[in-house]
Scaffold this motif. Sequence first.
Motif, PDB file in Angstrom:
ATOM      1  N   ALA A  60       1.311   5.336  -7.559  1.00 55.44           N
ATOM      2  CA  ALA A  60       2.603   4.813  -7.121  1.00 55.44           C
ATOM      3  C   ALA A  60       2.525   3.312  -6.853  1.00 55.44           C
ATOM      4  O   ALA A  60       3.474   2.573  -7.144  1.00 55.44           O
ATOM      5  N   GLU A  61       1.395   2.869  -6.334  1.00 58.51           N
ATOM      6  CA  GLU A  61       1.211   1.453  -6.014  1.00 58.51           C
ATOM      7  C   GLU A  61       1.224   0.584  -7.281  1.00 58.51           C
ATOM      8  O   GLU A  61       1.630  -0.580  -7.237  1.00 58.51           O
ATOM      9  N   ARG A  63       3.188   0.888  -9.700  1.00 58.91           N
ATOM     10  CA  ARG A  63       4.597   0.626 -10.013  1.00 58.91           C
ATOM     11  C   ARG A  63       5.308  -0.116  -8.883  1.00 58.91           C
ATOM     12  O   ARG A  63       6.124  -1.001  -9.130  1.00 58.91           O
ATOM     13  N   TRP A  64       5.025   0.291  -7.645  1.00 57.07           N
ATOM     14  CA  TRP A  64       5.638  -0.304  -6.457  1.00 57.07           C
ATOM     15  C   TRP A  64       4.532  -0.803  -5.533  1.00 57.07           C
ATOM     16  O   TRP A  64       4.065  -0.067  -4.666  1.00 57.07           O
ATOM     17  N   PRO A  65       4.099  -2.035  -5.696  1.00 58.35           N
ATOM     18  CA  PRO A  65       2.959  -2.556  -4.930  1.00 58.35           C
ATOM     19  C   PRO A  65       3.084  -2.435  -3.414  1.00 58.35           C
ATOM     20  O   PRO A  65       2.087  -2.282  -2.727  1.00 58.35           O
ATOM     21  N   TRP A  66       4.278  -2.462  -2.886  1.00 56.71           N
ATOM     22  CA  TRP A  66       4.464  -2.368  -1.436  1.00 56.71           C
ATOM     23  C   TRP A  66       3.997  -1.013  -0.884  1.00 56.71           C
ATOM     24  O   TRP A  66       3.734  -0.896   0.304  1.00 56.71           O
ATOM     25  N   LEU A  67       3.871   0.004  -1.733  1.00 53.28           N
ATOM     26  CA  LEU A  67       3.402   1.309  -1.263  1.00 53.28           C
ATOM     27  C   LEU A  67       1.931   1.292  -0.863  1.00 53.28           C
ATOM     28  O   LEU A  67       1.445   2.234  -0.260  1.00 53.28           O
ATOM     29  N   PRO A  74      -1.286  -3.312   2.194  1.00 50.81           N
ATOM     30  CA  PRO A  74      -0.793  -3.442   0.822  1.00 50.81           C
ATOM     31  C   PRO A  74      -1.656  -4.336  -0.064  1.00 50.81           C
ATOM     32  O   PRO A  74      -1.437  -4.412  -1.253  1.00 50.81           O
TER      33      PRO A  74
END
Length: 84
Positions: A60-61, A63-67, A74
Motif C-alpha cells: 500500500a505504501e 501507491r500511497w507513501p503516507w501509509l 512514513p
Amino acid sequence: MTHDYLISRIRTTVPAAVGALLAWLASTAGIVLDGDSSTALTAGVVALAMAGYYALIRVAEARWPWLGVLLGTPTVPKHVAPSR
C-alpha cells in the motif's frame, strides 16, 4: 546512518507489536488448547500476522507513501553499501 538505523528498527518493531496484539486478540476469543499447542499456535499467529501486516503496508505504501506511518514512521530507510 544512525537515523536510518532507527527508522528501520521502528519499521520492524511496529509490525511485531501489531502481530503480538492480533495474537493476543485471538487468544481472548475463547480458543482453549493445551499448553504446548497454545504456545506453538501463538508463535505462528504472531509470525504470520507480522509478516502479513508488513507486506500489506509495504504494498500500500508503494501507491500511497503516507501509509508508511502505519509502520511507525512514513520515512523509508536508505540502505547504502559500505564504502571501502
